[in-house]
Design a protein around this motif. Structure first.
Motif, PDB file in Angstrom:
ATOM      1  N   GLU A  13      68.976  18.744 -59.151  1.00  0.00           N
ATOM      2  CA  GLU A  13      68.622  18.881 -60.721  1.00  0.00           C
ATOM      3  C   GLU A  13      69.450  17.841 -61.533  1.00  0.00           C
ATOM      4  O   GLU A  13      70.556  17.456 -61.080  1.00  0.00           O
ATOM      5  N   PRO A  14      68.693  17.262 -62.625  1.00  0.00           N
ATOM      6  CA  PRO A  14      69.392  16.459 -63.636  1.00  0.00           C
ATOM      7  C   PRO A  14      70.952  17.234 -63.837  1.00  0.00           C
ATOM      8  O   PRO A  14      70.948  18.123 -64.060  1.00  0.00           O
ATOM      9  N   SER A  82      76.341  13.133 -62.863  1.00  0.00           N
ATOM     10  CA  SER A  82      75.612  13.245 -63.906  1.00  0.00           C
ATOM     11  C   SER A  82      74.133  12.519 -63.819  1.00  0.00           C
ATOM     12  O   SER A  82      73.669  11.713 -64.586  1.00  0.00           O
ATOM     13  N   LEU A  83      73.686  12.935 -62.596  1.00  0.00           N
ATOM     14  CA  LEU A  83      72.156  12.529 -62.137  1.00  0.00           C
ATOM     15  C   LEU A  83      71.040  12.555 -62.951  1.00  0.00           C
ATOM     16  O   LEU A  83      71.019  13.670 -63.747  1.00  0.00           O
ATOM     17  N   LYS A  84      70.314  11.572 -63.173  1.00  0.00           N
ATOM     18  CA  LYS A  84      69.024  11.472 -64.188  1.00  0.00           C
ATOM     19  C   LYS A  84      67.764  11.198 -63.271  1.00  0.00           C
ATOM     20  O   LYS A  84      68.073  10.829 -62.129  1.00  0.00           O
ATOM     21  N   PRO A  85      66.624  11.820 -63.722  1.00  0.00           N
ATOM     22  CA  PRO A  85      65.452  11.610 -63.227  1.00  0.00           C
ATOM     23  C   PRO A  85      65.197  10.016 -62.583  1.00  0.00           C
ATOM     24  O   PRO A  85      64.707   9.911 -61.685  1.00  0.00           O
ATOM     25  N   GLU A  86      65.602   9.273 -63.375  1.00  0.00           N
ATOM     26  CA  GLU A  86      65.452   7.962 -63.152  1.00  0.00           C
ATOM     27  C   GLU A  86      66.306   7.168 -62.177  1.00  0.00           C
ATOM     28  O   GLU A  86      66.293   6.050 -61.735  1.00  0.00           O
ATOM     29  N   THR A 117      68.177   6.486 -47.600  1.00  0.00           N
ATOM     30  CA  THR A 117      68.163   8.079 -47.786  1.00  0.00           C
ATOM     31  C   THR A 117      67.522   8.226 -49.016  1.00  0.00           C
ATOM     32  O   THR A 117      68.023   7.788 -50.176  1.00  0.00           O
ATOM     33  N   GLN A 118      66.755   9.388 -49.208  1.00  0.00           N
ATOM     34  CA  GLN A 118      65.869   9.510 -50.390  1.00  0.00           C
ATOM     35  C   GLN A 118      66.810  10.497 -51.375  1.00  0.00           C
ATOM     36  O   GLN A 118      67.283  11.409 -50.787  1.00  0.00           O
ATOM     37  N   VAL A 119      66.755  10.226 -52.717  1.00  0.00           N
ATOM     38  CA  VAL A 119      67.412  10.930 -53.576  1.00  0.00           C
ATOM     39  C   VAL A 119      66.450  11.140 -54.615  1.00  0.00           C
ATOM     40  O   VAL A 119      65.656  10.214 -55.118  1.00  0.00           O
ATOM     41  N   THR A 120      66.150  12.442 -54.768  1.00  0.00           N
ATOM     42  CA  THR A 120      65.163  12.869 -55.897  1.00  0.00           C
ATOM     43  C   THR A 120      65.848  13.882 -56.987  1.00  0.00           C
ATOM     44  O   THR A 120      66.448  14.891 -56.731  1.00  0.00           O
ATOM     45  N   VAL A 121      65.841  13.420 -58.066  1.00  0.00           N
ATOM     46  CA  VAL A 121      66.248  14.218 -59.226  1.00  0.00           C
ATOM     47  C   VAL A 121      65.236  14.755 -60.128  1.00  0.00           C
ATOM     48  O   VAL A 121      64.468  13.956 -60.991  1.00  0.00           O
ATOM     49  N   SER A 122      64.982  16.133 -60.122  1.00  0.00           N
ATOM     50  CA  SER A 122      63.907  16.581 -61.179  1.00  0.00           C
ATOM     51  C   SER A 122      64.565  17.963 -61.359  1.00  0.00           C
ATOM     52  O   SER A 122      64.997  18.670 -60.424  1.00  0.00           O
ATOM     53  N   SER A 123      63.918  18.540 -62.373  1.00  0.00           N
ATOM     54  CA  SER A 123      64.063  20.335 -62.507  1.00  0.00           C
ATOM     55  C   SER A 123      62.885  20.696 -62.142  1.00  0.00           C
ATOM     56  O   SER A 123      62.804  21.991 -62.237  1.00  0.00           O
TER      57      SER A 123
END
Length: 123
Positions: A13-14, A82-86, A117-123
């Motif tokens: 999550e963000p 502090s990961l962001k969707p971008e 390696t895939q990183v996905t940031v989403s709520s």
């Protein structure tokens, strides 16, 4: 034969954190230049951070990312907070046989490359 293998990606999550790892079989981390790149769908691959004796960061991750090496275990890390969707992208490590140069923000400047390696940031 050198093989770079990334791990640690996932869906978060963000605002959360992730620690990516890059192990280099057949490669001695030492003071050689190593870097992280990322590529989001439909976008160019971009440099994120690099390290030899010093560290450098792309502006959008500065203050949120830390690149470091574990010489004993021969592993490159990238911690991102502090990961962001971008920040969502495939993250790749790259390694060279010399210290970083002015060209060390270019993927093709490195001798060895990982598969990502895939990183996905989403709520």
């Amino acid at each position: 034969q050198v093989q770079l293998v990334e791990s640690g990606g996932g869906s978060v999550e963000p605002g959360r954190s992730l620690k990516l790892s890059c192990s280099g079989a057949g490669y001695e981390v030492g003071d050689h230049c190593m870097a992280w790149f990322r590529q989001a769908p439909g976008k160019e691959r971009e440099w994120v951070a690099s390290i030899d004796l010093y560290t450098s960061y792309e502006d959008s991750v500065k203050g949120r990312a830390t690149i470091y090496k574990d010489d004993a275990d021969n592993i490159l890390y990238l911690e991102m907070n502090s990961l962001k969707p971008e920040d969502s992208a495939m993250y790749y490590c790259a390694a060279d046989l010399r210290q970083c140069t002015l060209a060390s923000y270019l993927w093709q400047a490195f001798t060895y490359h990982g598969q990502g390696t895939q990183v996905t940031v989403s709520s």
